[in-house]
Each structure stands twice: as C-alpha cells, then as structure tokens.
Motif scaffolding. Structure first.
Motif, mmCIF file in Angstrom:
data_model
loop_
_atom_site.group_PDB
_atom_site.id
_atom_site.type_symbol
_atom_site.label_atom_id
_atom_site.label_comp_id
_atom_site.label_asym_id
_atom_site.label_seq_id
_atom_site.Cartn_x
_atom_site.Cartn_y
_atom_site.Cartn_z
ATOM 1 N N ASP A 126 1.169 -1.458 0.168
ATOM 2 C CA ASP A 126 0.123 -0.251 -0.123
ATOM 3 C C ASP A 126 1.138 1.469 0.418
ATOM 4 O OD1 ASP A 126 0.621 0.069 2.882
ATOM 5 O OD2 ASP A 126 -1.382 -0.335 3.412
ATOM 6 N N ALA A 127 1.842 1.405 0.191
ATOM 7 C CA ALA A 127 2.959 2.206 0.009
ATOM 8 C C ALA A 127 2.901 2.711 -1.363
ATOM 9 C CB ALA A 127 4.758 2.203 0.795
ATOM 10 N N TYR A 128 3.045 1.918 -2.287
ATOM 11 C CA TYR A 128 2.966 1.862 -3.587
ATOM 12 C C TYR A 128 2.126 2.193 -4.721
ATOM 13 C CZ TYR A 128 8.144 0.620 -2.683
ATOM 14 O OH TYR A 128 8.982 -0.221 -2.051
ATOM 15 N N ILE A 129 0.774 2.132 -3.631
ATOM 16 C CA ILE A 129 -0.544 2.428 -4.721
ATOM 17 C C ILE A 129 -0.915 3.693 -5.731
ATOM 18 C CG2 ILE A 129 -2.853 2.743 -4.114
ATOM 19 C CD1 ILE A 129 -2.847 0.338 -2.263
ATOM 20 N N PHE A 130 -0.311 4.890 -5.216
ATOM 21 C CA PHE A 130 -0.467 6.646 -5.529
ATOM 22 C C PHE A 130 0.594 6.339 -6.833
ATOM 23 C CE2 PHE A 130 -1.896 5.984 -0.924
ATOM 24 C CZ PHE A 130 -3.567 6.356 -1.636
ATOM 25 N N LYS A 131 1.315 5.905 -6.892
ATOM 26 C CA LYS A 131 2.492 5.991 -7.986
ATOM 27 C C LYS A 131 3.080 4.434 -8.911
ATOM 28 C CE LYS A 131 4.983 5.919 -3.714
ATOM 29 N NZ LYS A 131 4.221 6.202 -2.992
ATOM 30 N N TYR A 132 4.183 5.558 -10.303
ATOM 31 C CA TYR A 132 4.726 5.027 -10.601
ATOM 32 C C TYR A 132 5.902 4.748 -10.463
ATOM 33 C CZ TYR A 132 -0.320 4.291 -13.531
ATOM 34 O OH TYR A 132 -1.419 4.490 -13.665
ATOM 35 N N GLN A 133 6.889 3.556 -10.320
ATOM 36 C CA GLN A 133 7.590 3.809 -10.437
ATOM 37 C C GLN A 133 8.887 3.213 -10.903
ATOM 38 O OE1 GLN A 133 7.462 3.427 -5.347
ATOM 39 N NE2 GLN A 133 10.172 3.093 -5.705
ATOM 40 N N GLN A 134 10.120 3.668 -11.109
ATOM 41 C CA GLN A 134 11.042 3.024 -11.834
ATOM 42 C C GLN A 134 12.228 2.929 -10.740
ATOM 43 O OE1 GLN A 134 12.558 4.635 -15.738
ATOM 44 N NE2 GLN A 134 10.477 3.500 -16.270
ATOM 45 N N ILE A 135 13.689 2.257 -10.501
ATOM 46 C CA ILE A 135 14.761 2.094 -9.768
ATOM 47 C C ILE A 135 16.460 2.289 -10.556
ATOM 48 C CG2 ILE A 135 16.240 0.930 -7.834
ATOM 49 C CD1 ILE A 135 13.306 -0.272 -7.255
ATOM 50 N N TRP A 136 16.827 3.238 -10.917
ATOM 51 C CA TRP A 136 18.274 3.007 -11.059
ATOM 52 C C TRP A 136 19.274 3.157 -10.608
ATOM 53 C CZ3 TRP A 136 20.693 8.575 -13.977
ATOM 54 C CH2 TRP A 136 21.203 7.442 -14.779
#
Length: 187
Positions: A126-136
């Motif tokens: 639920d910490a990721y529900i509000f966004k799209y995310q990429q890790i570099w």
C-alpha cells in the motif's frame, strides 16, 4: 528528538492526519502502525524508520518524498539547488533518502537513495498504490524483492515496477549502493 527534520516530520505527520480528518485509530487501521507508535511519533518521542514512514505516508495518500518536503517547508520553487535538497536518514538502517525534485504539485518525483552495505528496507504494497515507479542503480548492487520476484540490479540497470506488492530493497554487498527512484503519481 535531536534534529530539526525529525521534529518537523512529527508535526507534519500530525498535520496531514488531522487535515484528512483521521483519528489516530483510523490512521493505525489504514497503515498497520500501532496507535501507540503513531502517538509517540507525533509527540516527538520516537524517531520513525523508513518502513514506518512509508506505511504512514501511504495511508495518508502521500509519498514519503511529499511528507519530507512538507516537513522541510517546501516553497513551491521550480528550482531546488543541491544544497536545499532535504535528506533524511533511517535510524534503524542508515538508509539515506534525498528529495531531489522541487517541492511542487507536479506528478514527477526524483529521489536519490544511499543504502549502506548489508542493509535492507521493506515497504508494504500500500506504500506504492499512488504511483508508478522506476529504480535506476547509480553505484553498487541492489537486490530488489518485488513480491516473490527477485531482481539483481547493478550500476546502470533500470527497473520499472509492476503492480503494487510488498517490496524489499537489499544491499547484499560490503560496499554502499546508490540509486535513483523516479516516481510518477498515479491513481
């Protein structure tokens, strides 16, 4: 609490909770963080870890970066100089998070993270529900657990996260790891 950012985070967390007309009980139910711990954080009696702040900010509909920017008193300027980029260090792991993006209402956030050797930080789905995310990954190696899938990332690798699941950032080496997280708020 001995540093100004931690004290400001406590006040900002309470303000965000009250601004959403949430009781401590309601925030505890949404975040999975105990009422007692929320109270201690809001009174400045406990310094929250990255995991706790991730759960609380997600339950409030904020990213961790937004919470930190509010605590820093973001001005809305379109330029954030390196010297003005707030950093926060997790007291449990030494994980350091630097909010690179200007504190505006824009949809994009850039966050630089330094994960010490051997450290691990977990966040619930639920910490990721509000966004799209990429890790570099900029330096070092990162083991990223995305639910049941494990990604072994090295400098230069970039990963687009899938649907929200419990995630863990692990530095499996004896050297530090530095990576950039790009967040785009979604619904």
């Amino acid at each position: 609490m001995n540093d100004p950012l931690s004290a400001s985070l406590a006040a900002t967390l309470q303000s965000a909770r009250l601004g959403r007309d949430l009781s401590v009980n309601a925030l505890a139910d949404r975040s999975g963080v105990s009422r007692a711990m929320i109270g201690k954080i809001e009174r400045g009696e406990a310094q929250p870890t990255a995991v706790l702040l991730g759960r609380l900010s997600g339950a409030l509909g904020l990213t961790l970066s937004e919470l930190v920017a509010r605590a820093e008193g973001g001005t809305g300027d379109l330029l954030r100089r390196a010297a003005d980029q707030p950093t926060w260090t997790d007291p449990a792991t030494g994980y350091q998070r630097r909010a690179i993006s200007p504190a505006t209402d824009g949809p994009l956030e850039l966050v630089e993270v330094e994960l010490p050797a051997g450290a691990a930080v977990s966040y619930p789905a639920d910490a990721y529900i509000f966004k799209y995310q990429q890790i570099w990954v900029l330096e070092g190696e990162l083991r990223f657990r995305e639910g049941e899938v494990v990604h072994e990332l090295r400098a230069g690798d970039c990963l687009q996260l899938g649907a929200p699941v419990d995630c863990t950032f692990v530095n499996p080496t004896e050297a530090g790891c530095r990576y950039l997280v790009a967040l785009v708020k979604g619904r």
